[in-house]
Design a protein around this motif. Structure first.
Motif, PDB file in Angstrom:
ATOM      1  N   THR A   1     -15.302 -13.622  38.865  1.00  0.00           N
ATOM      2  CA  THR A   1     -16.144 -13.294  37.716  1.00  0.00           C
ATOM      3  C   THR A   1     -15.382 -13.471  36.412  1.00  0.00           C
ATOM      4  N   LYS A   2     -16.126 -13.676  35.356  1.00  0.00           N
ATOM      5  CA  LYS A   2     -15.557 -13.851  34.010  1.00  0.00           C
ATOM      6  C   LYS A   2     -14.678 -12.663  33.626  1.00  0.00           C
ATOM      7  N   TRP A   3     -15.180 -11.450  33.843  1.00  0.00           N
ATOM      8  CA  TRP A   3     -14.458 -10.272  33.393  1.00  0.00           C
ATOM      9  C   TRP A   3     -13.235  -9.992  34.248  1.00  0.00           C
ATOM     10  N   THR A   4     -13.308 -10.281  35.533  1.00  0.00           N
ATOM     11  CA  THR A   4     -12.134 -10.106  36.387  1.00  0.00           C
ATOM     12  C   THR A   4     -11.034 -11.055  35.947  1.00  0.00           C
ATOM     13  N   SER A   5     -11.396 -12.304  35.730  1.00  0.00           N
ATOM     14  CA  SER A   5     -10.414 -13.290  35.291  1.00  0.00           C
ATOM     15  C   SER A   5      -9.790 -12.887  33.961  1.00  0.00           C
ATOM     16  N   MET A   6     -10.610 -12.419  33.033  1.00  0.00           N
ATOM     17  CA  MET A   6     -10.104 -12.036  31.719  1.00  0.00           C
ATOM     18  C   MET A   6      -9.238 -10.781  31.810  1.00  0.00           C
ATOM     19  N   ALA A   7      -9.621  -9.828  32.634  1.00  0.00           N
ATOM     20  CA  ALA A   7      -8.825  -8.606  32.796  1.00  0.00           C
ATOM     21  C   ALA A   7      -7.466  -8.923  33.411  1.00  0.00           C
ATOM     22  N   VAL A   8      -7.461  -9.769  34.433  1.00  0.00           N
ATOM     23  CA  VAL A   8      -6.192 -10.142  35.070  1.00  0.00           C
ATOM     24  C   VAL A   8      -5.300 -10.865  34.071  1.00  0.00           C
ATOM     25  N   LYS A   9      -5.869 -11.790  33.299  1.00  0.00           N
ATOM     26  CA  LYS A   9      -5.083 -12.515  32.304  1.00  0.00           C
ATOM     27  C   LYS A   9      -4.526 -11.560  31.251  1.00  0.00           C
ATOM     28  N   THR A  10      -5.354 -10.670  30.756  1.00  0.00           N
ATOM     29  CA  THR A  10      -4.932  -9.736  29.719  1.00  0.00           C
ATOM     30  C   THR A  10      -3.835  -8.812  30.227  1.00  0.00           C
ATOM     31  N   LEU A  11      -3.995  -8.305  31.434  1.00  0.00           N
ATOM     32  CA  LEU A  11      -2.973  -7.428  32.006  1.00  0.00           C
ATOM     33  C   LEU A  11      -1.703  -8.203  32.344  1.00  0.00           C
ATOM     34  N   ALA A  12      -1.846  -9.463  32.767  1.00  0.00           N
ATOM     35  CA  ALA A  12      -0.673 -10.295  33.062  1.00  0.00           C
ATOM     36  C   ALA A  12       0.104 -10.580  31.780  1.00  0.00           C
ATOM     37  N   ASP A  13      -0.614 -10.813  30.687  1.00  0.00           N
ATOM     38  CA  ASP A  13       0.042 -11.050  29.397  1.00  0.00           C
ATOM     39  C   ASP A  13       0.851  -9.831  28.953  1.00  0.00           C
ATOM     40  N   ALA A  14       0.414  -8.648  29.344  1.00  0.00           N
ATOM     41  CA  ALA A  14       1.087  -7.412  28.950  1.00  0.00           C
ATOM     42  C   ALA A  14       2.190  -7.003  29.931  1.00  0.00           C
ATOM     43  N   ALA A  15       2.191  -7.578  31.119  1.00  0.00           N
ATOM     44  CA  ALA A  15       3.123  -7.169  32.176  1.00  0.00           C
ATOM     45  C   ALA A  15       4.559  -7.308  31.703  1.00  0.00           C
ATOM     46  N   PRO A  16       5.395  -6.392  32.084  1.00  0.00           N
ATOM     47  CA  PRO A  16       5.171  -5.290  33.035  1.00  0.00           C
ATOM     48  C   PRO A  16       4.639  -4.013  32.390  1.00  0.00           C
ATOM     49  N   ASP A  17       4.284  -4.080  31.115  1.00  0.00           N
ATOM     50  CA  ASP A  17       3.795  -2.878  30.431  1.00  0.00           C
ATOM     51  C   ASP A  17       2.401  -2.497  30.900  1.00  0.00           C
ATOM     52  N   GLU A  18       2.081  -1.232  30.686  1.00  0.00           N
ATOM     53  CA  GLU A  18       0.739  -0.729  30.944  1.00  0.00           C
ATOM     54  C   GLU A  18      -0.119  -0.944  29.697  1.00  0.00           C
ATOM     55  N   VAL A  19      -1.433  -0.954  29.905  1.00  0.00           N
ATOM     56  CA  VAL A  19      -2.368  -1.096  28.791  1.00  0.00           C
ATOM     57  C   VAL A  19      -3.401   0.021  28.906  1.00  0.00           C
ATOM     58  N   ARG A  20      -3.628   0.705  27.793  1.00  0.00           N
ATOM     59  CA  ARG A  20      -4.657   1.743  27.784  1.00  0.00           C
ATOM     60  C   ARG A  20      -6.035   1.094  27.828  1.00  0.00           C
ATOM     61  N   PHE A  21      -7.007   1.843  28.330  1.00  0.00           N
ATOM     62  CA  PHE A  21      -8.369   1.336  28.484  1.00  0.00           C
ATOM     63  C   PHE A  21      -8.902   0.782  27.168  1.00  0.00           C
ATOM     64  N   ALA A  22      -8.791   1.556  26.090  1.00  0.00           N
ATOM     65  CA  ALA A  22      -9.352   1.139  24.798  1.00  0.00           C
ATOM     66  C   ALA A  22      -8.684  -0.142  24.295  1.00  0.00           C
ATOM     67  N   GLU A  23      -7.379  -0.249  24.482  1.00  0.00           N
ATOM     68  CA  GLU A  23      -6.664  -1.453  24.063  1.00  0.00           C
ATOM     69  C   GLU A  23      -7.091  -2.649  24.898  1.00  0.00           C
ATOM     70  N   LEU A  24      -7.261  -2.436  26.177  1.00  0.00           N
ATOM     71  CA  LEU A  24      -7.725  -3.511  27.062  1.00  0.00           C
ATOM     72  C   LEU A  24      -9.101  -3.999  26.618  1.00  0.00           C
ATOM     73  N   GLN A  25      -9.978  -3.081  26.244  1.00  0.00           N
ATOM     74  CA  GLN A  25     -11.306  -3.449  25.767  1.00  0.00           C
ATOM     75  C   GLN A  25     -11.215  -4.241  24.469  1.00  0.00           C
ATOM     76  N   ARG A  26     -10.310  -3.865  23.584  1.00  0.00           N
ATOM     77  CA  ARG A  26     -10.128  -4.609  22.334  1.00  0.00           C
ATOM     78  C   ARG A  26      -9.626  -6.028  22.590  1.00  0.00           C
ATOM     79  N   ARG A  27      -8.803  -6.188  23.610  1.00  0.00           N
ATOM     80  CA  ARG A  27      -8.233  -7.500  23.921  1.00  0.00           C
ATOM     81  C   ARG A  27      -9.178  -8.394  24.716  1.00  0.00           C
ATOM     82  N   MET A  28     -10.330  -7.846  25.109  1.00  0.00           N
ATOM     83  CA  MET A  28     -11.319  -8.605  25.882  1.00  0.00           C
ATOM     84  C   MET A  28     -12.631  -8.668  25.101  1.00  0.00           C
ATOM     85  N   PRO A  29     -12.735  -9.555  24.126  1.00  0.00           N
ATOM     86  CA  PRO A  29     -13.931  -9.615  23.283  1.00  0.00           C
ATOM     87  C   PRO A  29     -15.208  -9.790  24.109  1.00  0.00           C
ATOM     88  N   GLY A  30     -16.203  -8.970  23.765  1.00  0.00           N
ATOM     89  CA  GLY A  30     -17.510  -9.101  24.401  1.00  0.00           C
ATOM     90  C   GLY A  30     -17.727  -8.214  25.612  1.00  0.00           C
TER      91      GLY A  30
END
Length: 108
Positions: A7-36
């Motif tokens: 799915t679009k959102w799974t792919s985008m979430a994995v990419k966004t979290l991979a870009d941040a790795a190994p750091d953690e990302v808060r929910f709100a920040e993850l939402q900001r980094r995933m437009p739409g």
């Protein structure tokens, strides 16, 4: 499994979290980094990824609770195949659009 990771959102979430790795990302920040993405869709996506063992979730018991996400080793191993699929889609998007226009013009 392909239905969940394709799915679009799974792919985008994995990419966004991979870009941040190994750091953690808060929910709100993850939402900001995933437009739409809506809060509900992000929540559903992260719940599914966590259930599948691709994402780890950590909650700090504050008021309100602070929730953090990061990819597991299994999730990190998914980034390369998804990146290849994204690259393929970007490379062939115009060709696919032309095929759709042709098919739509043929009344198919």
């Amino acid at each position: 499994m392909l239905d969940r990771i394709g799915t679009k959102w799974t792919s985008m979430a994995v990419k966004t979290l991979a870009d941040a790795a190994p750091d953690e990302v808060r929910f709100a920040e993850l939402q900001r980094r995933m437009p739409g993405v809506s809060q509900k869709m992000l929540s559903v996506t992260l719940r599914s990824l966590t259930r599948d063992g691709l994402v780890s979730r950590r909650v700090e018991p504050t008021v309100p609770p602070r929730v953090f996400y990061r990819l597991t080793d299994l999730g990190l191993s998914l980034e390369a195949p998804l990146a290849a699929l994204r690259a393929w889609a970007e490379e062939h998007m115009a060709e696919i659009d032309r095929a759709n226009e042709t098919a739509d013009g043929d009344g198919a």
